[in-house]
Scaffold this motif. Sequence first.
Motif, mmCIF file in Angstrom:
data_model
loop_
_atom_site.group_PDB
_atom_site.id
_atom_site.type_symbol
_atom_site.label_atom_id
_atom_site.label_comp_id
_atom_site.label_asym_id
_atom_site.label_seq_id
_atom_site.Cartn_x
_atom_site.Cartn_y
_atom_site.Cartn_z
ATOM 1 N N GLU A 111 0.989 -24.140 -2.701
ATOM 2 C CA GLU A 111 0.361 -23.290 -1.679
ATOM 3 C C GLU A 111 0.524 -21.810 -2.000
ATOM 4 O O GLU A 111 -0.390 -21.008 -1.768
ATOM 5 N N VAL A 112 1.674 -21.416 -2.551
ATOM 6 C CA VAL A 112 1.885 -20.016 -2.931
ATOM 7 C C VAL A 112 0.933 -19.625 -4.052
ATOM 8 O O VAL A 112 0.298 -18.567 -4.006
ATOM 9 N N VAL A 113 0.796 -20.477 -5.059
ATOM 10 C CA VAL A 113 -0.120 -20.190 -6.174
ATOM 11 C C VAL A 113 -1.541 -20.024 -5.642
ATOM 12 O O VAL A 113 -2.247 -19.070 -5.995
ATOM 13 N N LYS A 114 -1.974 -20.920 -4.774
ATOM 14 C CA LYS A 114 -3.322 -20.840 -4.200
ATOM 15 C C LYS A 114 -3.508 -19.536 -3.433
ATOM 16 O O LYS A 114 -4.523 -18.853 -3.576
ATOM 17 N N LYS A 115 -2.532 -19.186 -2.603
ATOM 18 C CA LYS A 115 -2.648 -17.982 -1.768
ATOM 19 C C LYS A 115 -2.645 -16.713 -2.613
ATOM 20 O O LYS A 115 -3.456 -15.814 -2.395
ATOM 21 N N VAL A 116 -1.752 -16.638 -3.581
ATOM 22 C CA VAL A 116 -1.694 -15.452 -4.442
ATOM 23 C C VAL A 116 -3.001 -15.293 -5.221
ATOM 24 O O VAL A 116 -3.565 -14.197 -5.296
ATOM 25 N N PHE A 117 -3.502 -16.387 -5.797
ATOM 26 C CA PHE A 117 -4.747 -16.313 -6.563
ATOM 27 C C PHE A 117 -5.899 -15.900 -5.652
ATOM 28 O O PHE A 117 -6.674 -15.001 -5.980
ATOM 29 N N ASN A 118 -6.013 -16.528 -4.506
ATOM 30 C CA ASN A 118 -7.080 -16.210 -3.555
ATOM 31 C C ASN A 118 -7.012 -14.743 -3.114
ATOM 32 O O ASN A 118 -8.019 -14.028 -3.143
ATOM 33 N N ASP A 119 -5.837 -14.302 -2.704
ATOM 34 C CA ASP A 119 -5.690 -12.932 -2.215
ATOM 35 C C ASP A 119 -5.940 -11.898 -3.304
ATOM 36 O O ASP A 119 -6.551 -10.854 -3.058
ATOM 37 N N THR A 120 -5.482 -12.189 -4.520
ATOM 38 C CA THR A 120 -5.711 -11.262 -5.638
ATOM 39 C C THR A 120 -7.200 -11.139 -5.928
ATOM 40 O O THR A 120 -7.729 -10.032 -6.074
ATOM 41 N N CYS A 121 -7.886 -12.264 -5.984
ATOM 42 C CA CYS A 121 -9.330 -12.250 -6.253
ATOM 43 C C CYS A 121 -10.091 -11.542 -5.142
ATOM 44 O O CYS A 121 -11.003 -10.751 -5.404
ATOM 45 N N LEU A 122 -9.712 -11.788 -3.902
ATOM 46 C CA LEU A 122 -10.356 -11.139 -2.761
ATOM 47 C C LEU A 122 -10.199 -9.618 -2.843
ATOM 48 O O LEU A 122 -11.158 -8.872 -2.627
ATOM 49 N N THR A 123 -9.013 -9.164 -3.210
ATOM 50 C CA THR A 123 -8.756 -7.722 -3.361
ATOM 51 C C THR A 123 -9.618 -7.134 -4.470
ATOM 52 O O THR A 123 -10.202 -6.057 -4.317
#
Length: 138
Positions: free
Chosen positions: A20-32
């Motif tokens: 879940e951390v990997v998913k959230k970090v990847f998602n948030d980084t891409c969104l930024t």
Amino acid sequence: MSFDSEVKKATEAMLDGAVEVVKKVFNDTCLTIVADTPVITGALQNSWNASLNKPESVERGESLNSGAAPMASVKKVTSQIDRKKIAKGTDLFFTNGQPYAFRVEFAIQDSPDGRRVRYQNPAGMLRVGVLSSGGNYK
């Protein structure tokens, strides 16, 4: 419950948390990164693409849709991330196929149509996105 089964249960919970951390970090980084990409025609912002194991650059046309296509690719990739992929070290990529993306990232003052680009983030959309997102997760 035996000690072994308690350790196994705790390990599985930690692995689920890591996924879940990997998913959230990847998602948030891409969104930024998508949000910080300067928009003239929308082609640069719209050409970000997420992929697993190898970079898959795409060059999407003009679109002022606020990055819907890139975020759809991120959603697809994050849905594929699981314990096995993390355990074997699967690589995550977020690439841009527009030939002028490098010039925009490093604030070189030209655009494909010859106009001066007004940068939302002259320090670089990719570099800033990666650096800012990583600090939120410890």
